[in-house]
Design a protein around this motif. Structure first.
Motif, short mmCIF file in Angstrom:
data_model
loop_
_atom_site.label_atom_id
_atom_site.label_comp_id
_atom_site.label_asym_id
_atom_site.label_seq_id
_atom_site.Cartn_x
_atom_site.Cartn_y
_atom_site.Cartn_z
N GLU A 56 1.80 -6.10 5.58
CA GLU A 56 1.57 -4.77 5.00
C GLU A 56 1.02 -3.81 6.03
O GLU A 56 1.33 -2.62 6.01
CB GLU A 56 0.61 -4.88 3.82
N ARG A 57 0.20 -4.30 6.95
CA ARG A 57 -0.41 -3.43 7.95
C ARG A 57 0.60 -2.95 8.98
O ARG A 57 0.36 -1.95 9.67
CB ARG A 57 -1.57 -4.14 8.66
N GLN A 58 1.73 -3.62 9.12
CA GLN A 58 2.72 -3.23 10.11
C GLN A 58 3.42 -1.93 9.75
O GLN A 58 3.91 -1.23 10.62
CB GLN A 58 3.75 -4.35 10.32
N TRP A 59 3.50 -1.62 8.44
CA TRP A 59 4.20 -0.40 8.04
C TRP A 59 3.70 0.04 6.68
O TRP A 59 3.54 -0.78 5.78
CB TRP A 59 5.72 -0.63 8.00
N PHE A 60 3.42 1.31 6.53
CA PHE A 60 2.96 1.91 5.28
C PHE A 60 1.52 1.56 4.93
O PHE A 60 1.05 1.91 3.84
CB PHE A 60 3.86 1.55 4.09
N ALA A 61 0.78 0.88 5.81
CA ALA A 61 -0.61 0.53 5.48
C ALA A 61 -1.47 1.76 5.29
O ALA A 61 -2.41 1.75 4.50
CB ALA A 61 -1.20 -0.36 6.57
N ASP A 62 -1.16 2.84 6.01
CA ASP A 62 -1.93 4.07 5.85
C ASP A 62 -1.75 4.64 4.45
O ASP A 62 -2.69 5.09 3.81
CB ASP A 62 -1.53 5.10 6.92
N GLN A 63 -0.50 4.57 3.92
CA GLN A 63 -0.24 5.05 2.57
C GLN A 63 -0.78 4.09 1.52
O GLN A 63 -1.34 4.52 0.50
CB GLN A 63 1.26 5.24 2.37
N LYS A 64 -0.58 2.81 1.73
CA LYS A 64 -1.03 1.83 0.75
C LYS A 64 -2.54 1.89 0.56
O LYS A 64 -3.04 1.86 -0.57
CB LYS A 64 -0.62 0.42 1.19
N SER A 65 -3.27 1.97 1.66
CA SER A 65 -4.73 1.99 1.56
C SER A 65 -5.21 3.24 0.83
O SER A 65 -6.16 3.19 0.04
CB SER A 65 -5.36 1.90 2.95
N LEU A 66 -4.55 4.35 1.08
CA LEU A 66 -4.92 5.60 0.40
C LEU A 66 -4.63 5.51 -1.09
O LEU A 66 -5.47 5.86 -1.93
CB LEU A 66 -4.14 6.76 1.02
N LEU A 102 -7.43 5.57 -4.25
CA LEU A 102 -7.35 6.53 -5.35
C LEU A 102 -7.15 5.83 -6.69
O LEU A 102 -7.64 6.28 -7.73
CB LEU A 102 -6.21 7.52 -5.09
N ASP A 103 -6.45 4.69 -6.66
CA ASP A 103 -6.23 3.93 -7.90
C ASP A 103 -7.53 3.35 -8.47
O ASP A 103 -7.59 3.02 -9.66
CB ASP A 103 -5.24 2.79 -7.65
N GLN A 104 -8.55 3.24 -7.65
CA GLN A 104 -9.81 2.68 -8.14
C GLN A 104 -10.44 3.55 -9.23
O GLN A 104 -11.22 3.06 -10.05
CB GLN A 104 -10.79 2.49 -6.97
N GLU A 105 -10.12 4.83 -9.21
CA GLU A 105 -10.63 5.74 -10.25
C GLU A 105 -9.52 6.27 -11.15
O GLU A 105 -9.72 7.24 -11.88
CB GLU A 105 -11.39 6.90 -9.60
N ASP A 106 -8.34 5.66 -11.06
CA ASP A 106 -7.20 5.98 -11.94
C ASP A 106 -6.72 7.43 -11.84
O ASP A 106 -6.07 7.92 -12.77
CB ASP A 106 -7.55 5.67 -13.41
N VAL A 107 -7.00 8.11 -10.74
CA VAL A 107 -6.58 9.52 -10.67
C VAL A 107 -5.07 9.65 -10.53
O VAL A 107 -4.48 10.63 -10.99
CB VAL A 107 -7.31 10.27 -9.54
N ILE A 108 -4.42 8.67 -9.89
CA ILE A 108 -2.96 8.72 -9.78
C ILE A 108 -2.34 8.54 -11.16
O ILE A 108 -1.40 9.26 -11.54
CB ILE A 108 -2.46 7.65 -8.79
N LYS A 109 -2.85 7.59 -11.92
CA LYS A 109 -2.36 7.37 -13.27
C LYS A 109 -2.60 8.60 -14.14
O LYS A 109 -1.74 8.99 -14.94
CB LYS A 109 -3.05 6.15 -13.88
#
Length: 261
Positions: free
Chosen positions: A170-180, A184-191
């Protein structure tokens, strides 16, 4: 004054398949695009500041701008981007735009900050919590002041910890997006956004998070695989997503530079 930070570094790591394809593009030069990015930035934003963020070893063309060098050794490219973001944001204040090197500017960047928010992200239209890539890293907006300084610093520090905790694949590609997205998912703001897309500003631990629709043509426009680009009156940044769109860098640069939109 708004500071625009473009990240670029040479890649010398064992590459993921996507990174290999992108590095093997013979018709696309990230260094050339970086030069075009700086040129188009000042065409539309002479009162603001363009900076380059990189590691301690990458040799850059002399573009006459400040270069921020961090110790990014032993880090994969997406880890390096994340660390660079953290270092700059925690050490600076004001209005900041974080970006990569494969973009062009086609409008005034102050338009990004028309609304009152602390952090701004472009969000993808579909929500799949299991996929964990809900937010784009094309550009990130920061509006940092003495009132929100600690919360913003904590946000980027925690995001980096999540990034470095991912499996290597996962860290090889898109890790910057995944971590972000995971943070944000920890507080359900995306949902919350996907449940009510008319609302675009949400609270995340005392921070005002602003979501822009990625395909909503709001300030950001992308180049299609056939080179077609639609630059609207409100367009500010042109993105070259994927691999095929990058073949049209020179053509799109000429369109932006001539103002023939």
């Amino acid at each position: 004054m708004i500071k625009f930070i473009a990240f670029y570094k040479d890649v010398n790591e064992s590459k993921s398949k996507k990174l290999q394809r992108r590095q093997n593009l013979e018709v696309f030069s990230y260094r050339k695009c970086l030069s075009y990015l700086k040129e188009t930035f000042y065409k539309f934003n002479p009162k603001h500041k363009f900076l380059i963020a990189t590691d301690q070893h990458t040799e850059l063309p002399d573009l006459g701008v400040d270069v921020i060098r961090d110790d990014l050794s032993q880090l994969l490219i997406m880890e390096a981007i994340t660390r660079s973001n953290t270092n700059y944001v925690t050490q600076n204040t004001g209005k900041i735009v974080l970006a990569g090197a494969d973009h062009l500017i086609c409008g005034p960047i102050e338009n990004f900050f028309e609304e009152d928010f602390d952090l701004g992200f472009w969000i993808f239209p579909d929500y799949d919590p299991s996929h964990r890539i809900s937010v784009s890293m094309t550009i990130v907006l920061i509006n940092k002041n003495e009132n929100n300084e600690k919360k913003i610093n904590d946000f980027f520090i925690e995001r980096e910890k999540i990034c470095l905790s991912l499996e290597k694949k996962e860290r090889q590609w898109f890790a910057d997006q995944k971590s972000l997205s995971m943070l944000l998912d920890q507080e359900d703001v995306i949902k919350q956004y996907h449940n009510n897309k008319e609302q675009t500003i949400f609270d995340f631990r005392g921070l005002k998070i602003k979501f822009f629709p990625y395909y909503g043509k709001q300030f950001l426009t992308d180049v299609a695989d056939n080179g077609k680009v639609e630059i609207l009156d409100n367009s500010v940044l042109v993105d070259f997503p994927g691999h095929k769109s990058k073949e049209y860098l020179d053509e799109v640069y000429n369109i932006v530079n001539k103002g023939d939109t």
